[in-house]
Design a protein around this motif. Structure first.
Motif, PDB file in Angstrom:
ATOM      1  N   ARG A  66      32.765   3.361  55.641  1.00 47.86           N
ATOM      2  CA  ARG A  66      32.007   3.250  56.892  1.00 47.86           C
ATOM      3  C   ARG A  66      32.952   3.424  58.081  1.00 47.86           C
ATOM      4  NH1 ARG A  66      26.849   1.804  56.078  1.00 47.86           N
ATOM      5  NH2 ARG A  66      26.337   0.732  54.133  1.00 47.86           N
ATOM      6  N   MET A  67      32.429   4.065  59.134  1.00 55.34           N
ATOM      7  CA  MET A  67      33.208   4.302  60.351  1.00 55.34           C
ATOM      8  C   MET A  67      33.237   3.036  61.205  1.00 55.34           C
ATOM      9  SD  MET A  67      34.191   7.585  60.774  1.00 55.34           S
ATOM     10  CE  MET A  67      33.742   9.218  60.173  1.00 55.34           C
ATOM     11  N   PHE A  68      34.425   2.769  61.772  1.00 51.49           N
ATOM     12  CA  PHE A  68      34.591   1.655  62.697  1.00 51.49           C
ATOM     13  C   PHE A  68      35.482   2.083  63.853  1.00 51.49           C
ATOM     14  CE2 PHE A  68      33.218  -0.492  58.945  1.00 51.49           C
ATOM     15  CZ  PHE A  68      32.469  -1.553  59.423  1.00 51.49           C
ATOM     16  N   ALA A  69      35.320   1.409  64.963  1.00 52.15           N
ATOM     17  CA  ALA A  69      36.212   1.610  66.117  1.00 52.15           C
ATOM     18  C   ALA A  69      36.431   3.085  66.396  1.00 52.15           C
ATOM     19  CB  ALA A  69      37.541   0.902  65.876  1.00 52.15           C
ATOM     20  N   ILE A  70      35.353   3.807  66.674  1.00 51.01           N
ATOM     21  CA  ILE A  70      35.444   5.241  66.964  1.00 51.01           C
ATOM     22  C   ILE A  70      35.862   5.416  68.421  1.00 51.01           C
ATOM     23  CG2 ILE A  70      34.201   7.431  66.998  1.00 51.01           C
ATOM     24  CD1 ILE A  70      32.263   6.154  64.952  1.00 51.01           C
ATOM     25  N   GLY A  71      37.019   6.031  68.623  1.00 49.65           N
ATOM     26  CA  GLY A  71      37.575   6.162  69.970  1.00 49.65           C
ATOM     27  C   GLY A  71      37.013   7.346  70.728  1.00 49.65           C
ATOM     28  N   GLU A  72      37.512   7.496  71.954  1.00 48.70           N
ATOM     29  CA  GLU A  72      37.121   8.619  72.812  1.00 48.70           C
ATOM     30  C   GLU A  72      37.798   9.902  72.346  1.00 48.70           C
ATOM     31  OE1 GLU A  72      37.343   8.344  77.068  1.00 48.70           O
ATOM     32  OE2 GLU A  72      37.277   6.169  76.967  1.00 48.70           O
ATOM     33  N   ILE A  73      37.239  11.027  72.779  1.00 52.58           N
ATOM     34  CA  ILE A  73      37.857  12.328  72.511  1.00 52.58           C
ATOM     35  C   ILE A  73      39.014  12.507  73.496  1.00 52.58           C
ATOM     36  CG2 ILE A  73      37.491  14.818  72.448  1.00 52.58           C
ATOM     37  CD1 ILE A  73      34.505  14.203  71.927  1.00 52.58           C
ATOM     38  N   SER A 116      40.426   9.143  67.337  1.00 52.74           N
ATOM     39  CA  SER A 116      40.792   8.194  66.290  1.00 52.74           C
ATOM     40  C   SER A 116      39.596   7.341  65.889  1.00 52.74           C
ATOM     41  CB  SER A 116      41.937   7.300  66.756  1.00 52.74           C
ATOM     42  OG  SER A 116      41.545   6.543  67.889  1.00 52.74           O
ATOM     43  N   ALA A 117      39.679   6.778  64.687  1.00 51.28           N
ATOM     44  CA  ALA A 117      38.636   5.872  64.198  1.00 51.28           C
ATOM     45  C   ALA A 117      39.238   5.029  63.082  1.00 51.28           C
ATOM     46  CB  ALA A 117      37.427   6.651  63.690  1.00 51.28           C
ATOM     47  N   LYS A 118      38.535   3.992  62.709  1.00 52.15           N
ATOM     48  CA  LYS A 118      38.897   3.165  61.553  1.00 52.15           C
ATOM     49  C   LYS A 118      37.851   3.391  60.468  1.00 52.15           C
ATOM     50  CE  LYS A 118      42.393   1.073  63.573  1.00 52.15           C
ATOM     51  NZ  LYS A 118      43.776   1.371  63.194  1.00 52.15           N
ATOM     52  N   PHE A 119      38.296   3.289  59.214  1.00 50.94           N
ATOM     53  CA  PHE A 119      37.434   3.613  58.082  1.00 50.94           C
ATOM     54  C   PHE A 119      37.642   2.548  57.005  1.00 50.94           C
ATOM     55  CE2 PHE A 119      36.086   6.714  54.667  1.00 50.94           C
ATOM     56  CZ  PHE A 119      34.844   7.008  55.214  1.00 50.94           C
ATOM     57  N   SER A 120      36.566   2.006  56.457  1.00 52.55           N
ATOM     58  CA  SER A 120      36.703   0.962  55.435  1.00 52.55           C
ATOM     59  C   SER A 120      35.612   1.096  54.385  1.00 52.55           C
ATOM     60  CB  SER A 120      36.629  -0.421  56.082  1.00 52.55           C
ATOM     61  OG  SER A 120      36.674  -1.436  55.096  1.00 52.55           O
ATOM     62  N   ASP A 121      35.987   0.788  53.148  1.00 53.16           N
ATOM     63  CA  ASP A 121      35.002   0.730  52.059  1.00 53.16           C
ATOM     64  C   ASP A 121      34.814  -0.704  51.559  1.00 53.16           C
ATOM     65  OD1 ASP A 121      37.365   0.259  50.735  1.00 53.16           O
ATOM     66  OD2 ASP A 121      37.273   2.011  49.434  1.00 53.16           O
ATOM     67  N   GLY A 122      35.337  -1.663  52.315  1.00 51.82           N
ATOM     68  CA  GLY A 122      35.207  -3.063  51.937  1.00 51.82           C
ATOM     69  C   GLY A 122      36.400  -3.574  51.157  1.00 51.82           C
ATOM     70  N   GLU A 123      37.141  -2.637  50.516  1.00 50.55           N
ATOM     71  CA  GLU A 123      38.334  -3.033  49.770  1.00 50.55           C
ATOM     72  C   GLU A 123      39.608  -2.700  50.541  1.00 50.55           C
ATOM     73  OE1 GLU A 123      38.455  -1.493  45.841  1.00 50.55           O
ATOM     74  OE2 GLU A 123      36.448  -2.172  45.308  1.00 50.55           O
ATOM     75  N   GLY A 124      39.565  -1.643  51.300  1.00 53.58           N
ATOM     76  CA  GLY A 124      40.726  -1.217  52.075  1.00 53.58           C
ATOM     77  C   GLY A 124      40.299  -0.679  53.414  1.00 53.58           C
ATOM     78  N   ARG A 125      41.287  -0.385  54.249  1.00 51.18           N
ATOM     79  CA  ARG A 125      41.003   0.103  55.602  1.00 51.18           C
ATOM     80  C   ARG A 125      42.114   1.067  55.999  1.00 51.18           C
ATOM     81  NH1 ARG A 125      40.987  -3.893  60.896  1.00 51.18           N
ATOM     82  NH2 ARG A 125      42.136  -2.520  62.281  1.00 51.18           N
ATOM     83  N   VAL A 126      41.743   2.255  56.512  1.00 51.70           N
ATOM     84  CA  VAL A 126      42.723   3.236  56.970  1.00 51.70           C
ATOM     85  C   VAL A 126      42.309   3.745  58.341  1.00 51.70           C
ATOM     86  CG1 VAL A 126      43.360   3.996  54.647  1.00 51.70           C
ATOM     87  CG2 VAL A 126      41.527   5.187  55.872  1.00 51.70           C
ATOM     88  N   GLY A 127      43.309   4.253  59.062  1.00 56.84           N
ATOM     89  CA  GLY A 127      43.018   4.909  60.326  1.00 56.84           C
ATOM     90  C   GLY A 127      42.687   6.369  60.095  1.00 56.84           C
ATOM     91  N   LEU A 128      41.779   6.920  60.896  1.00 55.65           N
ATOM     92  CA  LEU A 128      41.420   8.335  60.827  1.00 55.65           C
ATOM     93  C   LEU A 128      41.809   9.007  62.142  1.00 55.65           C
ATOM     94  CD1 LEU A 128      37.744   8.113  59.452  1.00 55.65           C
ATOM     95  CD2 LEU A 128      39.857   8.302  58.117  1.00 55.65           C
ATOM     96  N   TYR A 148      29.757  10.739  65.587  1.00 49.70           N
ATOM     97  CA  TYR A 148      29.804   9.860  64.430  1.00 49.70           C
ATOM     98  C   TYR A 148      29.153   8.527  64.779  1.00 49.70           C
ATOM     99  CZ  TYR A 148      33.348  13.276  63.107  1.00 49.70           C
ATOM    100  OH  TYR A 148      33.996  14.439  62.828  1.00 49.70           O
ATOM    101  N   LYS A 149      28.516   7.913  63.790  1.00 55.88           N
ATOM    102  CA  LYS A 149      27.833   6.634  64.000  1.00 55.88           C
ATOM    103  C   LYS A 149      28.756   5.487  63.602  1.00 55.88           C
ATOM    104  CE  LYS A 149      23.242   8.452  62.862  1.00 55.88           C
ATOM    105  NZ  LYS A 149      22.146   8.365  61.854  1.00 55.88           N
ATOM    106  N   THR A 150      28.976   4.564  64.514  1.00 53.76           N
ATOM    107  CA  THR A 150      29.747   3.376  64.157  1.00 53.76           C
ATOM    108  C   THR A 150      28.973   2.588  63.103  1.00 53.76           C
ATOM    109  OG1 THR A 150      30.701   3.263  66.364  1.00 53.76           O
ATOM    110  CG2 THR A 150      30.773   1.261  65.039  1.00 53.76           C
ATOM    111  N   GLY A 151      29.621   2.299  61.984  1.00 58.54           N
ATOM    112  CA  GLY A 151      28.966   1.607  60.874  1.00 58.54           C
ATOM    113  C   GLY A 151      28.285   2.536  59.902  1.00 58.54           C
ATOM    114  N   GLY A 152      28.218   3.833  60.232  1.00 63.19           N
ATOM    115  CA  GLY A 152      27.572   4.799  59.353  1.00 63.19           C
ATOM    116  C   GLY A 152      28.396   5.062  58.105  1.00 63.19           C
ATOM    117  N   ALA A 153      27.699   5.399  57.002  1.00 60.64           N
ATOM    118  CA  ALA A 153      28.360   5.706  55.733  1.00 60.64           C
ATOM    119  C   ALA A 153      28.707   7.190  55.699  1.00 60.64           C
ATOM    120  CB  ALA A 153      27.465   5.339  54.563  1.00 60.64           C
ATOM    121  N   TYR A 154      29.944   7.508  55.321  1.00 60.07           N
ATOM    122  CA  TYR A 154      30.404   8.897  55.303  1.00 60.07           C
ATOM    123  C   TYR A 154      31.249   9.164  54.056  1.00 60.07           C
ATOM    124  CZ  TYR A 154      29.034   9.337  60.192  1.00 60.07           C
ATOM    125  OH  TYR A 154      28.310   9.383  61.365  1.00 60.07           O
ATOM    126  N   LYS A 155      31.169  10.397  53.600  1.00 55.42           N
ATOM    127  CA  LYS A 155      32.094  10.900  52.592  1.00 55.42           C
ATOM    128  C   LYS A 155      33.003  11.903  53.294  1.00 55.42           C
ATOM    129  CE  LYS A 155      32.323  13.458  48.222  1.00 55.42           C
ATOM    130  NZ  LYS A 155      31.548  14.181  47.192  1.00 55.42           N
TER     131      LYS A 155
END
Length: 793
Positions: A428-435, A450-462, A473-480
């Motif tokens: 899921r997308m989190f903390a989606i920054g400005e362009i 930039s954005a943050k991404f988490s699957d509940g087990e880990g978290r990485v920056g995008l 992009y939707k904050t909290g939206g599910a993405y592959k």
């Protein structure tokens, strides 16, 4: 009901009431509403026929066989002739969305020929007939066709029977001569038997404002090869007949064309028959990917191991828009990048699909790992998940599919210690920054986000780049995310999402999204909610929710690189207190309404102007709070009562915020109400001449920026205090715009007519919302007003 229909009713009035008769007419009309020749009279005839059999007129028309040459438009007749051709049925949809089919026969006798049109309900009659049969067709309507000649339309109750008592001398002979491909003659009709070598993807085209489609099958017999072109509705025959490469077909009535000295076939009113015909077997040779060199017209099979998004481009030749798509195909010997073009990009592809490509060209390519790339063309056949694969091929491809379809858990990605690895992840997308726009060394403009991404087990920056950065992009939206590249950041593993990556939004009810924790669950795992009173400087990983109680105008400024920036201030409050918020650029330009609830995910907390404030950085997401979060906030009216506390001057303290003070102005200082500022650095400067340079930043000043300022003392029954009104509040106090004041005061150097207006402010009673600060120079507290609620004498 007209007289003709009433006459028909007379034949059945002892069996039906007039209402029942009309109801049956309506039923037949509705049943056949897609057929243009079905009117109320025809429907009435059918009702009568159903009850008592054919009428005398029908018996006459059905019994009297007319020569084809004697038929006239508007008549009803029975006709007899030899079937010279039968077309494949074509599907259609009416304006009302109803599906149907239509097909044509050519019928001949010694007096002429006629095109016979069969509709959906008639086509099933053809199963007992073929070209060369002599048939009798009853109950047909003769009309003028679109080419001006006669046309026979079957009705729903028409019949087709073999005409066994036919005098053969009255009918032409039918010879189904099969012509070898090498013996075809231009501008003739021919019958051929051949094997399909290739079926390219249909292409679309535009003609006279209408879109059509076309494809050319490659055919082969023992004597040669030829292309066979299908247009528009006939293209659908590929799917309707289940045609595939390797099938043998008999084609009747193909039109032979010649262009640039090369023969081809075109399908029009002929027929394609799929069967087991006597034609040499054709075995397509497939090359292993590891054996590919620079060569044309090759065929491969493999698994899509990497898939990129469709890209558009502008053709240099005519400025039109084109489309392409790149993907990698892998077998057990290697991988090759493949490019498809135009309509082929509309084919639904998924990473892990098995693909068969026939008729592509391989070229040297320095930018690929294999040193080669594959290009398709108009004649390439692209098949997804084809049938008839050998067990050995299926085993190989299944093993490759398992590898390329693997989804990495983010907890695994966090442990990576090598740059450049490509991974597929879900989260899921989190903390989606400005362009963020930037300029590359070559002068081109790039974009990053930039954005943050988490699957509940880990978290990485995008980090999204260029076109991917500009997507929504939707904050909290599910993405592959496919083909994300690992980058080792300073504090955490990050994923680069560039041009070759794919970001696919997943429906919440999809299998992949269903296994993700909810947005609220992950948010709770990643962030802590804080009330405004509990916020501390340099807090990280927090969420602050409040209601907007103040919103300033957007201010534009010049960045050091010459570009424009935008800034805006909000003030938000909750049950515990209030805090200022600074918004930048796109966030600053958005519409923010006083009273709205707002939520800041991962804001920066800093200390500025003697108080804490929220700074919205690129990693901060601004969200709409959920219903439960809004319910926990006081209403705007409740906040006004709790935040804007009335106080007397005597009761003020140096850390008071948003207090409501009422007092009378005195000692309004009006000798200098416009302060000259450098537009580059913002420092106060002396404007001693029309052309001067700022002593602080060294920049020449053509047009200074002015700060409007009205200082005074405010007095109530308990004491007095200094207060200064700036810009908007000063304009409101004076009932004048800054531009007008600048003009009246000769750019601030002489008060002129403003002197009396400023003097008039003495004795004005004002009610203000203000903050309190300590003035170190005068060693006293002073007021920094934020809003004027009222003013009066």
């Amino acid at each position: 009901m007209d007289n003709e229909i009433l006459e028909l009713y007379e034949q059945v009035k002892d069996k039906l009431t007039i209402e029942e008769f009309q109801a049956k007419i309506n039923d037949i009309s509705k049943e056949n509403e897609d057929l243009g020749f079905v009117d109320d009279y025809y429907a009435a005839e059918q009702v009568v026929n159903n009850i008592i059999g054919a009428s005398k007129d029908d018996q006459k028309s059905n019994g009297e066989i007319l020569n084809i040459g004697d038929l006239e438009p508007g008549s009803q007749a029975a006709i007899v002739g030899r079937i010279m051709s039968i077309s494949n049925p074509k599907s259609f949809k009416t304006r009302k969305g109803k599906s149907g089919q239509v097909c044509n026969m050519e019928l001949k006798d010694s007096t002429g020929d006629i095109r016979v049109v069969l509709w959906t309900e008639n086509i099933k009659l053809l199963k007992n007939f073929k070209e060369g049969n002599i048939v009798k067709i009853t109950d047909v309507d003769i009309k003028e066709g679109y080419r001006g000649d006669n046309e026979a339309n079957l009705r729903p109750r028409s019949t087709i029977t073999h005409f066994k008592e036919a005098d053969l001398s009255k009918f032409p002979t039918y010879n189904e001569d099969i012509t070898d491909i090498e013996d075809l003659v231009p501008e003739t009709k021919a019958n051929i038997i051949a094997r399909i070598v290739r079926i390219p993807t249909p292409r679309t085209y535009e003609k006279n404002g209408k879109e059509g489609k076309v494809t050319s099958l490659e055919l082969k017999d023992a004597t040669g090869e030829i292309s066979y072109t299908l247009w528009n509705k006939n293209v659908d025959l590929i799917e309707e007949l289940g045609l595939d490469a390797g099938d043998s077909v008999k084609i009747l009535g193909a039109q032979v064309r010649e262009r640039n000295g090369e023969l081809s076939l075109t399908h029009w009113d002929g027929r394609i028959i799929k069967g087991d015909f006597d034609v040499p077997e054709f075995t397509q040779e497939f090359i292993k990917i590891g054996d590919i060199t620079e060569q044309n017209n090759i065929a491969i099979k493999g698994v899509i191991s990497k898939l990129q998004d469709i890209r558009t481009f502008t053709r240099k030749s005519d400025g039109s828009e084109g489309k392409l798509r790149n993907f990698d195909v892998s077998d057990d010997t290697g991988s090759i990048r493949t490019t498809i073009w135009g309509n082929d990009t509309d084919i639904l592809l998924t990473k892990g699909d098995i693909v068969k490509i026939i008729g592509a060209d391989a070229r040297f390519d320095d930018y690929t790992d294999s040193g080669y790339s594959l290009n398709t063309n108009f004649n390439t056949q692209l098949s997804i998940n084809p049938e008839n694969l050998s067990d050995e091929e299926l085993d190989i491809f299944d093993e490759i599919k398992q590898k390329v379809s693997q989804i990495k858990r983010l907890s695994e990605v966090e442990e990576f210690d090598e740059d450049g690895i490509e991974v597929d992840v879900i989260g899921r997308m989190f903390a989606i920054g400005e362009i963020n726009e930037f300029q590359r060394d070559d002068g081109s403009v790039g974009y990053a986000r930039s954005a943050k991404f988490s699957d509940g087990e880990g978290r990485v920056g995008l980090t999204f780049w260029d076109q991917k950065a500009k997507q929504e992009y939707k904050t909290g939206g599910a993405y592959k995310i496919e083909n994300a590249k690992v980058r080792l950041g300073m504090y955490e593993v990050e994923l680069n999402i560039g041009g070759s990556a794919r970001v696919i939004e997943l429906p919440e009810d999809s299998d992949q999204a269903r296994f993700l924790p909810s947005f609220k669950t992950i948010e709770t795992m990643l962030y802590s909610h804080k009330s405004i009173a509990d916020v501390e400087e340099d807090d990280e990983g927090i969420i602050v929710t409040g209601r907007i109680i103040e919103s300033s105008d957007v201010r534009e400024f010049d960045r050091t690189d010459g570009s424009k920036g935008y800034v805006k201030s909000l003030e938000i409050a909750d049950n515990s207190g209030s805090i200022n918020v600074t918004l930048w650029n796109e966030n600053a330009k958005k519409e923010w309404n006083v009273g709205d609830a707002i939520k800041f995910q991962d804001p920066q907390i800093s200390f500025r102007n003697d108080s804490l404030e929220i700074n919205v950085s690129r990693s901060t997401s601004i969200l709409e709070p959920g219903e439960s979060e809004i319910d926990d906030l006081p209403t705007y009216d409740e906040l006004k009562e709790s935040i804007y506390v009335p106080k007397t001057i005597e009761a003020l303290e140096d850390d008071d915020r948003n207090v409501r003070i009422t007092g009378t102005l005195k000692e309004v200082f009006g000798n200098k109400i416009l302060i000259t500022k450098c537009p580059s650095c913002g420092n106060t400067v002396d404007q001693s001449s029309d052309d001067f340079v700022c002593s602080f930043c060294g920049e020449p000043i053509d047009e200074p920026r002015y700060l409007l300022m009205v200082p005074a003392r405010l007095e109530d029954d308990t004491g007095e205090i200094s207060i200064t009104f700036f810009d908007n509040l000063a304009e409101e106090l004076l009932d004048m715009k800054k531009e007008d004041i600048i003009n009246l005061t000769d750019n601030g150097s002489d008060l002129g007519p403003m002197e009396g207006r400023i003097d008039d402010l003495n004795g004005l009673t004002v009610e203000v919302i203000t903050n309190v600060s300590f003035d170190d120079y005068n060693e006293e507290i002073r007021l920094n007003p934020k809003r004027i609620l009222s003013k009066y004498y």
